[in-house]
Design an enzyme around this catalytic site. Structure first.
Site, short mmCIF file in Angstrom:
data_model
loop_
_atom_site.label_atom_id
_atom_site.label_comp_id
_atom_site.label_asym_id
_atom_site.label_seq_id
_atom_site.Cartn_x
_atom_site.Cartn_y
_atom_site.Cartn_z
N LYS A 183 -5.34 1.74 7.60
CA LYS A 183 -6.69 1.49 7.09
C LYS A 183 -7.75 2.02 8.06
O LYS A 183 -7.43 2.44 9.17
CB LYS A 183 -6.86 -0.01 6.83
CG LYS A 183 -5.83 -0.57 5.85
CD LYS A 183 -5.85 0.13 4.51
CE LYS A 183 -5.00 -0.55 3.45
NZ LYS A 183 -3.54 -0.46 3.68
C1 LIG Z 1 -4.81 -1.75 -2.83
C2 LIG Z 1 -4.05 -2.60 -1.84
N1 LIG Z 1 -3.92 -3.91 -2.06
C3 LIG Z 1 -3.30 -4.72 -1.19
C4 LIG Z 1 -2.73 -4.23 -0.04
C5 LIG Z 1 -2.00 -5.15 0.88
O1 LIG Z 1 -2.55 -5.18 2.16
P1 LIG Z 1 -1.62 -5.57 3.41
O2 LIG Z 1 -0.71 -4.40 3.66
O3 LIG Z 1 -2.57 -5.79 4.54
O4 LIG Z 1 -0.89 -6.79 3.03
C6 LIG Z 1 -2.82 -2.86 0.25
C7 LIG Z 1 -2.22 -2.30 1.46
O5 LIG Z 1 -2.04 -1.11 1.60
C8 LIG Z 1 -3.50 -2.02 -0.69
O6 LIG Z 1 -3.61 -0.71 -0.47
#
Ligand SMILES: Cc1ncc(COP(=O)(O)O)c(C=O)c1O
Length: 371
Positions: A183
């Site tokens: 990110k």
């Molecule tokens: C659109 C979206 N939602 C949710 C998530 C979940 O985030 P995390 O990996 O921090 O749990 C991501 C992670 O890449 C994502 O791209």
């Protein structure tokens, strides 16, 4: 030849020092750094919201659904084009994702398709700001007001994105961010939720940590179920070092994205990403019509890899996964999401890339896209 990954975190001395200080401090789990990171994020978002840190974007989304009392018997509208977590969290709380197709260029939810999908069980809409491209929430807010729905923004990819004159996260809805290493800023794993509703924030605080609520005298009560979703101070220290750099990171990403747009070959089999004001350029996702080139995505990616370029795939359409086929979904349901899922390719984009790196990727693409 240096290999170019599609993403790479930018970590330097400030991050190293911040982490070393926490490790030496004697307190490494949730504590003063998490509180400071939450305040810094709230300030970054303009000060009108409260921010709670989580151990992932997924946890933040799951907690948001629980805090909005969404569960068995309920439906949540989600885009068919997103990371699978967007739909998985809905299943996790016992509700059903109701998939909707996306706009073919922005990859964001199509408001007309959302309107058509609202039914008697619909409780919430979960829009995604795909790759950092801001979604216009106005039509969704209208629909939500008319049908008494909650909007939970999946802004996992959108820290630093601006929507009109406000940062994503300032809408007042529950808005969930991710700080995974791909990110725009990272806490290694981590996430956060912004909300303008103090009652929701209080509930989320319980749900985030075993359902525990403390009173002023230090007494402990557990009025409801809660999970283990708290962020560590080590991660928060990283976040505190990264956040002041975010706007510069995004400015650099934007410059590189503009250079891509200038240098990529014009070819009928190549679709470059849409640019709109406020985009934070979390990823640079193109579409390649592999069939038209008489090739396949794996073969194309191998050819890029031979040139030192490690492209990514973001994402196969969610409803085409086995888990969601079991709910009766399949190919043909959401044509835009499926075409994107089959043709998408993520080209390298991260702040420490140079113009020469972009040009190397564009030359490789030109090689593979014969006229
Ligand atoms: C659109 C979206 N939602 C949710 C998530 C979940 O985030 P995390 O990996 O921090 O749990 C991501 C992670 O890449 C994502 O791209």
């Amino acid at each position: 030849m240096e290999r170019l990954p599609f993403a790479r975190p930018t970590l330097g001395e400030a991050e190293q020092q911040a982490v070393a200080e926490v490790l030496a401090s004697g307190w490494i789990t949730t504590g003063p750094r998490v509180a400071a990171f939450e305040r810094a994020l709230a300030d970054y978002l303009g000060g009108g919201v409260q921010v709670l840190a989580f151990n992932s974007g997924t946890s933040a989304l799951e907690a948001a659904l629980l805090a909005c009392d969404i569960g068995p018997g309920d439906e949540v509208i989600v885009p068919a084009m997103s990371f699978v977590a967007t739909a998985n969290v809905v299943l996790r709380v016992g509700a059903r994702p109701r998939f909707v197709d996306v706009d073919p260029l922005s990859r964001n939810l199509d408001a007309a398709a959302v309107a058509a999908a609202i039914g008697p069980r619909t409780r919430a809409i979960m829009p995604v700001h795909f790759a950092g491209l801001p979604l216009d929430l106005a039509p969704l807010h209208d629909l939500a007001a008319r049908h008494a729905l909650v909007i939970i923004e999946d802004a996992a990819q959108a820290i630093g994105t601006r929507c009109g004159d406000r940062p994503v996260g300032a809408s007042g809805n529950p808005v969930c961010f991710s700080f995974h290493p791909n990110k725009n800023i990272t806490t290694i794993e981590g996430g956060a939720l912004a909300t303008s509703d103090p009652r929701l924030a209080r509930r989320l605080t319980r749900i985030r940590f075993h359902g525990i609520e403390k009173d002023a005298e230090g007494g402990v009560a557990v009025p409801e179920w809660g999970g283990k979703m708290n962020l560590s101070d080590v991660s928060a220290a990283l976040g505190l070092a990264q956040l002041p750099r975010l706007d510069d990171f995004i400015a650099r990403r934007r410059t590189l994205a503009v250079h891509y747009a200038e240098m990529l070959p014009r070819h009928p089999a190549l679709l470059t990403p849409l640019d709109v004001p406020g985009h934070s350029w979390h990823m640079y996702c193109v579409c390649v019509d592999f069939a038209r080139l008489d090739t396949t995505r794996p073969a194309f990616m191998r050819a890029l890899e031979q040139r030192g370029i490690l492209a990514g795939i973001h994402y196969p359409a969610i409803h085409t996964f086995g888990l969601y086929r079991r709910f009766g979904h399949g190919p043909g349901d959401f044509p835009h999401a499926e075409r994107i899922g089959e043709q998408t390719l993520t080209l390298p984009l991260f702040p420490t890339m140079t113009y020469a790196d972009v040009e190397r990727v564009c030359a490789a693409m030109a090689d593979l896209l014969p006229v």
